[in-house]
Design a protein around this motif. Structure first.
Motif, PDB file in Angstrom:
ATOM      1  N   LYS A 205       1.084  -0.947   0.026  1.00  0.00           N
ATOM      2  CA  LYS A 205      -0.362  -0.180   0.450  1.00  0.00           C
ATOM      3  C   LYS A 205       1.040   1.342   0.069  1.00  0.00           C
ATOM      4  CE  LYS A 205      -4.301   1.300   2.230  1.00  0.00           C
ATOM      5  NZ  LYS A 205      -5.462   0.859   3.072  1.00  0.00           N
ATOM      6  N   PRO A 206       1.474   1.660  -1.254  1.00  0.00           N
ATOM      7  CA  PRO A 206       2.329   2.335  -1.151  1.00  0.00           C
ATOM      8  C   PRO A 206       1.409   4.377  -0.888  1.00  0.00           C
ATOM      9  CG  PRO A 206       1.664   1.773  -3.389  1.00  0.00           C
ATOM     10  CD  PRO A 206       1.153   1.168  -2.507  1.00  0.00           C
ATOM     11  N   LEU A 207       2.369   4.735  -0.715  1.00  0.00           N
ATOM     12  CA  LEU A 207       1.492   6.647  -0.460  1.00  0.00           C
ATOM     13  C   LEU A 207       1.260   7.317  -2.036  1.00  0.00           C
ATOM     14  CD1 LEU A 207       3.744   8.644   1.972  1.00  0.00           C
ATOM     15  CD2 LEU A 207       1.527   6.082   2.691  1.00  0.00           C
ATOM     16  N   PRO A 208      -0.110   8.425  -2.060  1.00  0.00           N
ATOM     17  CA  PRO A 208      -0.704   8.301  -3.857  1.00  0.00           C
ATOM     18  C   PRO A 208       0.731   9.730  -3.761  1.00  0.00           C
ATOM     19  CG  PRO A 208      -2.194   8.864  -1.740  1.00  0.00           C
ATOM     20  CD  PRO A 208      -0.742   7.754  -1.172  1.00  0.00           C
ATOM     21  N   ILE A 209       2.164   9.178  -3.803  1.00  0.00           N
ATOM     22  CA  ILE A 209       2.561  10.649  -4.231  1.00  0.00           C
ATOM     23  C   ILE A 209       2.473  11.318  -5.351  1.00  0.00           C
ATOM     24  CG2 ILE A 209       4.193   9.758  -2.854  1.00  0.00           C
ATOM     25  CD1 ILE A 209       5.628   9.531  -5.593  1.00  0.00           C
ATOM     26  N   GLN A 210       1.584  11.121  -5.529  1.00  0.00           N
ATOM     27  CA  GLN A 210       1.162  11.895  -7.248  1.00  0.00           C
ATOM     28  C   GLN A 210       0.087  13.086  -7.216  1.00  0.00           C
ATOM     29  OE1 GLN A 210      -0.402   8.947  -6.266  1.00  0.00           O
ATOM     30  NE2 GLN A 210      -2.147   9.033  -6.403  1.00  0.00           N
ATOM     31  N   GLY A 211      -0.690  13.263  -5.830  1.00  0.00           N
ATOM     32  CA  GLY A 211      -0.714  14.186  -5.530  1.00  0.00           C
ATOM     33  C   GLY A 211      -0.282  15.060  -3.912  1.00  0.00           C
ATOM     34  N   VAL A 212      -0.761  16.095  -3.450  1.00  0.00           N
ATOM     35  CA  VAL A 212       0.342  17.016  -2.753  1.00  0.00           C
ATOM     36  C   VAL A 212      -0.421  16.611  -1.348  1.00  0.00           C
ATOM     37  CG1 VAL A 212       0.852  19.234  -1.895  1.00  0.00           C
ATOM     38  CG2 VAL A 212       0.453  18.834  -4.629  1.00  0.00           C
ATOM     39  N   PRO A 213       0.391  16.800  -0.460  1.00  0.00           N
ATOM     40  CA  PRO A 213       0.057  15.327   0.402  1.00  0.00           C
ATOM     41  C   PRO A 213      -1.262  17.125   1.254  1.00  0.00           C
ATOM     42  CG  PRO A 213       2.650  16.307   0.640  1.00  0.00           C
ATOM     43  CD  PRO A 213       1.588  16.492  -0.669  1.00  0.00           C
ATOM     44  N   ASN A 214      -1.700  16.510   2.165  1.00  0.00           N
ATOM     45  CA  ASN A 214      -3.107  18.274   3.122  1.00  0.00           C
ATOM     46  C   ASN A 214      -2.028  18.322   3.949  1.00  0.00           C
ATOM     47  OD1 ASN A 214      -5.477  17.605   1.140  1.00  0.00           O
ATOM     48  ND2 ASN A 214      -5.314  15.167   2.161  1.00  0.00           N
ATOM     49  N   THR A 215      -2.285  19.340   4.808  1.00  0.00           N
ATOM     50  CA  THR A 215      -2.124  19.837   5.965  1.00  0.00           C
ATOM     51  C   THR A 215      -3.154  20.069   7.327  1.00  0.00           C
ATOM     52  OG1 THR A 215      -0.088  21.173   4.703  1.00  0.00           O
ATOM     53  CG2 THR A 215      -0.873  22.029   7.131  1.00  0.00           C
ATOM     54  N   VAL A 216      -2.412  19.406   7.739  1.00  0.00           N
ATOM     55  CA  VAL A 216      -3.374  19.566   9.111  1.00  0.00           C
ATOM     56  C   VAL A 216      -2.854  20.787  10.169  1.00  0.00           C
ATOM     57  CG1 VAL A 216      -2.736  17.906  10.220  1.00  0.00           C
ATOM     58  CG2 VAL A 216      -4.529  18.531  11.074  1.00  0.00           C
ATOM     59  N   LEU A 217      -3.646  22.069  11.005  1.00  0.00           N
ATOM     60  CA  LEU A 217      -3.109  22.926  11.452  1.00  0.00           C
ATOM     61  C   LEU A 217      -3.802  22.557  12.862  1.00  0.00           C
ATOM     62  CD1 LEU A 217      -3.951  25.478   9.159  1.00  0.00           C
ATOM     63  CD2 LEU A 217      -1.804  24.694   8.539  1.00  0.00           C
ATOM     64  N   SER A 218      -2.890  23.270  14.084  1.00  0.00           N
ATOM     65  CA  SER A 218      -3.303  23.855  15.559  1.00  0.00           C
ATOM     66  C   SER A 218      -4.212  24.062  15.055  1.00  0.00           C
ATOM     67  CB  SER A 218      -1.379  23.599  16.117  1.00  0.00           C
ATOM     68  OG  SER A 218      -2.578  24.223  17.359  1.00  0.00           O
ATOM     69  N   PRO A 219      -5.585  24.320  16.945  1.00  0.00           N
ATOM     70  CA  PRO A 219      -6.574  25.014  17.195  1.00  0.00           C
ATOM     71  C   PRO A 219      -5.297  26.805  17.430  1.00  0.00           C
ATOM     72  CG  PRO A 219      -7.258  23.368  17.282  1.00  0.00           C
ATOM     73  CD  PRO A 219      -5.385  23.176  17.064  1.00  0.00           C
ATOM     74  N   SER A 220      -4.216  26.459  18.047  1.00  0.00           N
ATOM     75  CA  SER A 220      -3.741  27.282  18.417  1.00  0.00           C
ATOM     76  C   SER A 220      -3.458  28.778  17.151  1.00  0.00           C
ATOM     77  CB  SER A 220      -2.501  27.200  19.439  1.00  0.00           C
ATOM     78  OG  SER A 220      -1.647  27.142  18.337  1.00  0.00           O
ATOM     79  N   ILE A 221      -3.384  28.808  15.886  1.00  0.00           N
ATOM     80  CA  ILE A 221      -3.087  29.642  15.644  1.00  0.00           C
ATOM     81  C   ILE A 221      -4.262  30.424  15.359  1.00  0.00           C
ATOM     82  CG2 ILE A 221      -1.374  28.228  14.420  1.00  0.00           C
ATOM     83  CD1 ILE A 221      -2.667  28.018  11.599  1.00  0.00           C
ATOM     84  N   LYS A 222      -5.020  29.787  15.068  1.00  0.00           N
ATOM     85  CA  LYS A 222      -6.630  30.793  14.999  1.00  0.00           C
ATOM     86  C   LYS A 222      -6.297  32.318  15.502  1.00  0.00           C
ATOM     87  CE  LYS A 222      -9.325  27.864  16.203  1.00  0.00           C
ATOM     88  NZ  LYS A 222     -11.305  27.156  16.670  1.00  0.00           N
ATOM     89  N   ARG A 223      -5.396  32.404  16.006  1.00  0.00           N
ATOM     90  CA  ARG A 223      -5.875  33.998  17.283  1.00  0.00           C
ATOM     91  C   ARG A 223      -5.297  34.476  16.028  1.00  0.00           C
ATOM     92  NH1 ARG A 223      -0.329  30.946  19.584  1.00  0.00           N
ATOM     93  NH2 ARG A 223       1.564  32.127  18.088  1.00  0.00           N
ATOM     94  N   ASP A 224      -4.884  34.719  14.703  1.00  0.00           N
ATOM     95  CA  ASP A 224      -4.594  35.706  14.146  1.00  0.00           C
ATOM     96  C   ASP A 224      -4.525  35.396  12.553  1.00  0.00           C
ATOM     97  OD1 ASP A 224      -1.852  35.735  13.667  1.00  0.00           O
ATOM     98  OD2 ASP A 224      -1.447  37.140  15.702  1.00  0.00           O
ATOM     99  N   SER A 225      -4.124  36.164  11.833  1.00  0.00           N
ATOM    100  CA  SER A 225      -4.188  36.065  10.428  1.00  0.00           C
ATOM    101  C   SER A 225      -2.329  35.500  10.040  1.00  0.00           C
ATOM    102  CB  SER A 225      -4.401  36.318   9.304  1.00  0.00           C
ATOM    103  OG  SER A 225      -5.755  36.846   9.286  1.00  0.00           O
TER     104      SER A 225
END
Length: 352
Positions: A205-225
């Motif tokens: 089960k190789p990784l789907p490297i033909q696509g760009v990885p997604n990003t998950v962000l920490s809730p703490s960065i919501k403090r400003d743009s």
């Protein structure tokens, strides 16, 4: 707000994929012959290299997630226990290998009467199609064992842990021995890698490297743009570095994110983004504080030492241990807080 559309923006950092048919309690499978893990076709014989298979434990109803234990009993008091783990993954992120190693270090310290320091080493196995990276450690620890008179008796052991990036499957080797040397443990690890087919498991089960990885962000960065967009700039830089510096056959099995240079590059790009855009948005006080401290770290040539501490020493930076004392003093002298060690994002692939 500059949020790139090709990124999956999720303000929930610790995302967990639950296996729908997870067992409430592990079950010892009654297998009297060679055991074949049907999903990877990995064969676990009754006898292997002087070891007797002791048990096959399943953690889910489909028997995808299993642990197979072998014992080599030399005398009543001298034995070596080898345990092999195969388990499926629904998501792969760039921190996963590090998180697994750190979790094991925490767990083993909970079960030892002495502090156990797992110093990570790094390696890889490859053929013409794939390259599997792994992290391992050989260490001394003291394990509690049942004793008729004392209740629990603590026994000194020489141990090994090795964790592999095998695409959509995880593989782990754990050894605990009363008499093996470090070289013997390494030899046993290499023999197990070859016999049980790490590269074959990684090919399933190789990784789907033909696509760009997604990003998950920490809730703490919501403090400003600024914090949101600077973090995205760092994650994009991380993806760029990995794409430009790793072979395709390496990317197919995992992010291999143990090279400190990738994190240095991402950190520098994050600071660069802040400097270029700090007048574009109103900044939260915590954001101003964070970047002023990060700039002091960068200007004093301490980015690698910062990363080494931030990732609990679990990154490939051989000079890190020797620099720890100097970096601690630097933080005191330059008023650098522990807030700089927060991890703001992960990059990941979601697997079918």
């Amino acid at each position: 707000m500059i949020i790139k559309k090709n990124l999956l923006f999720i303000l929930s950092f610790f995302f967990v994929t639950a296996f729908s048919q997870q067992r409430k309690q592990p079950v010892n499978l009654l297998v009297k012959e060679d055991y074949t893990h049907s999903f990877t076709k990995t064969i676990f014989p009754l006898l292997w290299s002087g070891f007797q298979r002791e048990e096959v434990v399943s953690y889910d109803l489909q028997n995808q997630n299993v642990a197979v234990s072998y014992v080599q009993q030399k005398t009543k008091k001298i034995k070596t226990v080898l345990t092999l783990y195969i388990y499926p993954k629904k998501e792969i992120d760039n921190q996963l290998l590090r998180d697994e190693f750190y979790s094991y270090q925490y767990a083993i310290n909970q079960n030892s009467n002495k502090g156990v320091d797992l110093k990570p080493s790094f390696g890889s196995i490859s053929n013409e199609n794939l390259k599997v990276n792994y992290i391992y450690s050989i260490f001394n620890n003291t394990l509690g064992q049942r004793d008729f008179f004392k209740g629990v008796k603590y026994v000194d052991k020489k141990s090994l842990l090795s964790i592999y990036e095998c695409g959509g499957w995880g593989f782990k080797i754990r050894v605990s021995s009363d008499d093996m040397t470090e070289d013997q443990l390494k030899g046993l690890k290499e023999k197990a890698e070859n016999y049980f087919g790490i590269l074959n498991i990684a090919s399933i089960k190789p990784l789907p490297i033909q696509g760009v990885p997604n990003t998950v962000l920490s809730p703490s960065i919501k403090r400003d743009s600024m914090m949101v967009n600077a973090t995205i700039a760092a994650s994009e830089a991380k993806i760029e570095w990995i794409k430009n510096h790793l072979d395709k056959k390496e990317l197919l099995t995992g992010f291999s994110d143990m090279q400190i240079d990738s994190e240095v590059y991402a950190t520098e790009k994050m600071i660069e983004f802040y400097k270029a855009n700090q007048k574009n948005w109103k900044l939260h006080g915590d954001t101003q504080k964070y970047f002023s401290e990060m700039i002091r770290i960068a200007e004093n040539g301490k980015i690698k030492d910062h990363i080494y501490e931030k990732f609990h020493k679990i990154i490939n930076y051989p000079e890190g241990e020797a620099q720890q004392g100097n970096y601690t003093q630097f933080k005191i002298d330059k008023d650098v807080s522990e807030d700089t060690n927060e991890i703001f994002y992960k990059i990941f692939y979601k697997l079918d």
